[in-house]
Design an enzyme around this catalytic site. Structure first.
Site, PDB file in Angstrom:
ATOM      1  N   PRO A  15       0.674  -1.225  -0.059  1.00  0.00           N
ATOM      2  CA  PRO A  15       0.148  -0.175   0.057  1.00  0.00           C
ATOM      3  C   PRO A  15       0.901   1.429  -0.017  1.00  0.00           C
ATOM      4  O   PRO A  15       1.837   1.149   0.720  1.00  0.00           O
ATOM      5  CB  PRO A  15      -0.706   0.080   1.286  1.00  0.00           C
ATOM      6  CG  PRO A  15       0.019  -0.930   2.461  1.00  0.00           C
ATOM      7  CD  PRO A  15       0.914  -1.928   1.302  1.00  0.00           C
ATOM      8  N   CYS A  19       2.718   2.936   9.459  1.00  0.00           N
ATOM      9  CA  CYS A  19       3.009   4.302   9.021  1.00  0.00           C
ATOM     10  C   CYS A  19       3.379   5.479  10.051  1.00  0.00           C
ATOM     11  O   CYS A  19       2.608   5.418  10.876  1.00  0.00           O
ATOM     12  CB  CYS A  19       1.825   4.656   8.125  1.00  0.00           C
ATOM     13  SG  CYS A  19       1.873   6.272   7.272  1.00  0.00           S
ATOM     14  N   LYS A  28      -0.533  -4.832   8.811  1.00  0.00           N
ATOM     15  CA  LYS A  28       0.803  -4.594   8.635  1.00  0.00           C
ATOM     16  C   LYS A  28       1.685  -3.704   9.287  1.00  0.00           C
ATOM     17  O   LYS A  28       1.096  -2.713   9.974  1.00  0.00           O
ATOM     18  CB  LYS A  28       0.817  -3.871   6.990  1.00  0.00           C
ATOM     19  CG  LYS A  28       2.311  -3.272   6.536  1.00  0.00           C
ATOM     20  CD  LYS A  28       1.991  -2.858   5.313  1.00  0.00           C
ATOM     21  CE  LYS A  28       3.406  -2.562   4.564  1.00  0.00           C
ATOM     22  NZ  LYS A  28       3.358  -1.006   4.955  1.00  0.00           N
ATOM     23  N   ASN A  71       8.685  -7.273   4.236  1.00  0.00           N
ATOM     24  CA  ASN A  71       8.696  -6.044   3.287  1.00  0.00           C
ATOM     25  C   ASN A  71       9.678  -5.194   3.714  1.00  0.00           C
ATOM     26  O   ASN A  71       9.936  -5.050   4.878  1.00  0.00           O
ATOM     27  CB  ASN A  71       7.339  -5.341   3.532  1.00  0.00           C
ATOM     28  CG  ASN A  71       7.357  -3.725   3.005  1.00  0.00           C
ATOM     29  OD1 ASN A  71       7.011  -2.991   3.710  1.00  0.00           O
ATOM     30  ND2 ASN A  71       7.461  -3.665   1.729  1.00  0.00           N
ATOM     31  N   ARG A 116       8.369   0.312  -3.081  1.00  0.00           N
ATOM     32  CA  ARG A 116       9.129   1.435  -4.173  1.00  0.00           C
ATOM     33  C   ARG A 116       9.564   0.759  -5.390  1.00  0.00           C
ATOM     34  O   ARG A 116       9.313   1.439  -6.425  1.00  0.00           O
ATOM     35  CB  ARG A 116      10.035   2.150  -3.427  1.00  0.00           C
ATOM     36  CG  ARG A 116       9.490   2.976  -2.321  1.00  0.00           C
ATOM     37  CD  ARG A 116      10.477   3.630  -1.415  1.00  0.00           C
ATOM     38  NE  ARG A 116      10.855   2.553  -0.425  1.00  0.00           N
ATOM     39  CZ  ARG A 116      11.737   2.796   0.602  1.00  0.00           C
ATOM     40  NH1 ARG A 116      12.188   3.996   0.628  1.00  0.00           N
ATOM     41  NH2 ARG A 116      11.961   1.584   1.372  1.00  0.00           N
TER      42      ARG A 116
HETATM   43  C1  LIG Z   1       5.095   6.838  -1.350  1.00  0.00           C
HETATM   44  C2  LIG Z   1       4.639   6.069  -0.165  1.00  0.00           C
HETATM   45  C3  LIG Z   1       3.405   6.061   0.483  1.00  0.00           C
HETATM   46  C4  LIG Z   1       3.281   4.922   1.327  1.00  0.00           C
HETATM   47  N1  LIG Z   1       2.073   4.653   1.921  1.00  0.00           N
HETATM   48  C5  LIG Z   1       1.803   3.935   2.763  1.00  0.00           C
HETATM   49  C6  LIG Z   1       0.396   3.446   3.242  1.00  0.00           C
HETATM   50  O1  LIG Z   1      -0.580   4.029   2.901  1.00  0.00           O
HETATM   51  N2  LIG Z   1       0.387   2.571   4.148  1.00  0.00           N
HETATM   52  C7  LIG Z   1       1.308   1.577   4.587  1.00  0.00           C
HETATM   53  O2  LIG Z   1       1.049   0.751   5.372  1.00  0.00           O
HETATM   54  N3  LIG Z   1       2.529   1.844   3.970  1.00  0.00           N
HETATM   55  C8  LIG Z   1       2.924   2.888   3.202  1.00  0.00           C
HETATM   56  N4  LIG Z   1       4.174   3.100   2.748  1.00  0.00           N
HETATM   57  C9  LIG Z   1       4.923   2.077   3.112  1.00  0.00           C
HETATM   58  C10 LIG Z   1       5.113   0.848   2.220  1.00  0.00           C
HETATM   59  O3  LIG Z   1       4.158   0.165   2.035  1.00  0.00           O
HETATM   60  C11 LIG Z   1       6.377  -0.153   2.441  1.00  0.00           C
HETATM   61  O4  LIG Z   1       6.228  -0.476   3.737  1.00  0.00           O
HETATM   62  C12 LIG Z   1       7.669   0.745   2.650  1.00  0.00           C
HETATM   63  O5  LIG Z   1       7.802   1.508   1.298  1.00  0.00           O
HETATM   64  C13 LIG Z   1       8.828  -0.285   2.300  1.00  0.00           C
HETATM   65  O6  LIG Z   1       9.101  -1.171   1.301  1.00  0.00           O
HETATM   66  P1  LIG Z   1       9.883  -0.853   0.167  1.00  0.00           P
HETATM   67  O7  LIG Z   1      11.238  -0.805   0.612  1.00  0.00           O
HETATM   68  O8  LIG Z   1       9.762  -2.055  -0.870  1.00  0.00           O
HETATM   69  O9  LIG Z   1       9.203   0.288  -0.634  1.00  0.00           O
HETATM   70  C14 LIG Z   1       4.507   3.997   1.828  1.00  0.00           C
HETATM   71  C15 LIG Z   1       5.549   4.153   1.073  1.00  0.00           C
HETATM   72  C16 LIG Z   1       5.802   4.930  -0.060  1.00  0.00           C
HETATM   73  C17 LIG Z   1       7.228   5.224  -0.465  1.00  0.00           C
END
Ligand SMILES: Cc1cc2nc3c(=O)[nH]c(=O)nc-3n(C[C@H](O)[C@H](O)[C@H](O)COP(=O)(O)O)c2cc1C
Length: 327
Positions: free
Chosen positions: A15, A98, A137, A209, A232
């Site tokens: 998400p 978050c 999460k 994650n 990302r």
């Molecule tokens: C632009 C952006 C918005 C995000 N919004 C949420 C969100 O609404 N809810 C959530 O649980 N995590 C949110 N995250 C965190 C991601 O779900 C994820 O946990 C985090 O980016 C780490 O994973 P990655 O290294 O694969 O990006 C967000 C991340 C990004 C970059």
């Protein structure tokens, strides 16, 4: 309630607020037939008090798709979950990871890692309200929660509340002094803590994650846990999803132009209902990441998708110079 098999959680796209809207999810689904897709976080207050049910809009092609909720009021979350289930979502996921200020002030997101009992009450209320899986999460901890014991206690409380699937972002959130973006980069990743969780709670489906960017890494994690969630990397370089599909499911690698052309009916239908092209194309910019002509593709879409008469033909044009570079 019928819980899906752990294999249903093998691959997912995280998400991401402002990123994983319905246009983005439709696009990701074209690239990845198997990935479980997650919405941006929607607060229970927006659905229940604000009655903003349009936030639940999605298309049939997105399934399996999970609605992520933010909140900490069990009754309100239950009501929001009911709306989500009625709208056709396959799963309700609660955001306990978050770290943004806005979220902290509403007492939800990562600060709830400190209140496992309250999160348990939220989960129970949602599980009683809907027949679809309710998942959580979370992070591996917040602030001074340095001990594995904190995560262990959180997890035990989730299991007692009926959680069968836990997504763990493998870094802590530091709630003071870091921006949400820094909180995705600065606290170090600790995959071992997540692996240990799986070893100690083998019945729990664990999805890992954080910082995962390649098909090889996905496969390595799957040796330790049940599922991998890409955030990302899937957004900036969506073709990584095709590589993961190939590695995990033996899907042939699709042609990027074909993926784009498969967006055409969707884009034209959206334009006809008044959606501006730029709201869709912004999610497509990374499709050719690492390929010859990628920059020209990105530039043309960035510069022209907002023009009033921009339509499908802009995407056809954007594909052309890319081919000239490749030739
Ligand atoms: C632009 C952006 C918005 C995000 N919004 C949420 C969100 O609404 N809810 C959530 O649980 N995590 C949110 N995250 C965190 C991601 O779900 C994820 O946990 C985090 O980016 C780490 O994973 P990655 O290294 O694969 O990006 C967000 C991340 C990004 C970059």
């Amino acid at each position: 309630m019928q819980t899906p098999a752990p294999s249903a959680f093998r691959l997912s796209v995280a998400p991401m607020m402002d990123w994983t809207d319905r246009h983005c999810r439709y696009f990701h689904r074209l690239i990845s037939p198997h990935a479980r897709l997650y919405t941006e976080m929607v607060t229970s207050a927006a659905l229940v008090r604000g009655k903003q049910l349009r936030l639940l809009e999605h298309s049939q092609q997105e399934h399996p798709v999970a609605l992520q909720l933010g909140g900490s009021d069990p009754a309100e979350l239950a009501e929001a979950a009911r709306h989500g289930a009625a709208a056709g979502y396959d799963e309700i996921n609660l955001n306990v990871g978050c770290p943004s200020d806005r979220v902290q002030s509403g007492k939800f997101g990562a600060c709830l890692m400190r209140e496992p009992a309250l999160v348990g009450d939220c989960v129970k209320a949602m599980r009683d309200a809907v027949d679809i899986p309710v998942t959580v999460k979370c992070r591996i901890g917040v602030d001074d929660q340095d001990e594995y014991a904190d995560l262990q206690h959180f997890t035990e409380t989730m299991i007692a509340a009926g959680v069968e699937i836990l997504v763990v972002h493998a870094r802590k959130a530091w709630l003071q002094g870091l921006s949400p973006k820094e909180n995705r980069e600065i606290p170090p990743l600790d995959y071992e803590r997540v692996y240990r969780l799986k070893r100690e709670f083998p019945q729990l489906v664990i999805v890992i994650n954080g910082g995962i960017t390649t098909a090889e890494q996905v496969q390595a994690h799957l040796g330790q846990v049940d599922g991998v969630m890409l955030g990302r990397a899937a957004y900036h370089d969506p073709y990584v999803l095709a590589r993961v599909e190939a590695a995990l499911y033996g899907q042939p690698l699709p042609d990027r132009d074909d993926i784009l052309r498969h967006m055409r009916p969707y884009i034209e239908a959206e334009l006809a209902r008044g959606t501006a092209l730029k709201h869709i194309t912004r999610h497509l910019l990374g499709l050719y990441q690492g390929e010859p002509g990628a920059r020209g593709f990105r530039r043309l879409l960035s510069e022209q998708a907002h023009l009033p008469d921009a339509g499908w033909e802009l995407l056809e044009r954007a594909m052309l110079p890319k081919r000239a570079v490749a030739a």
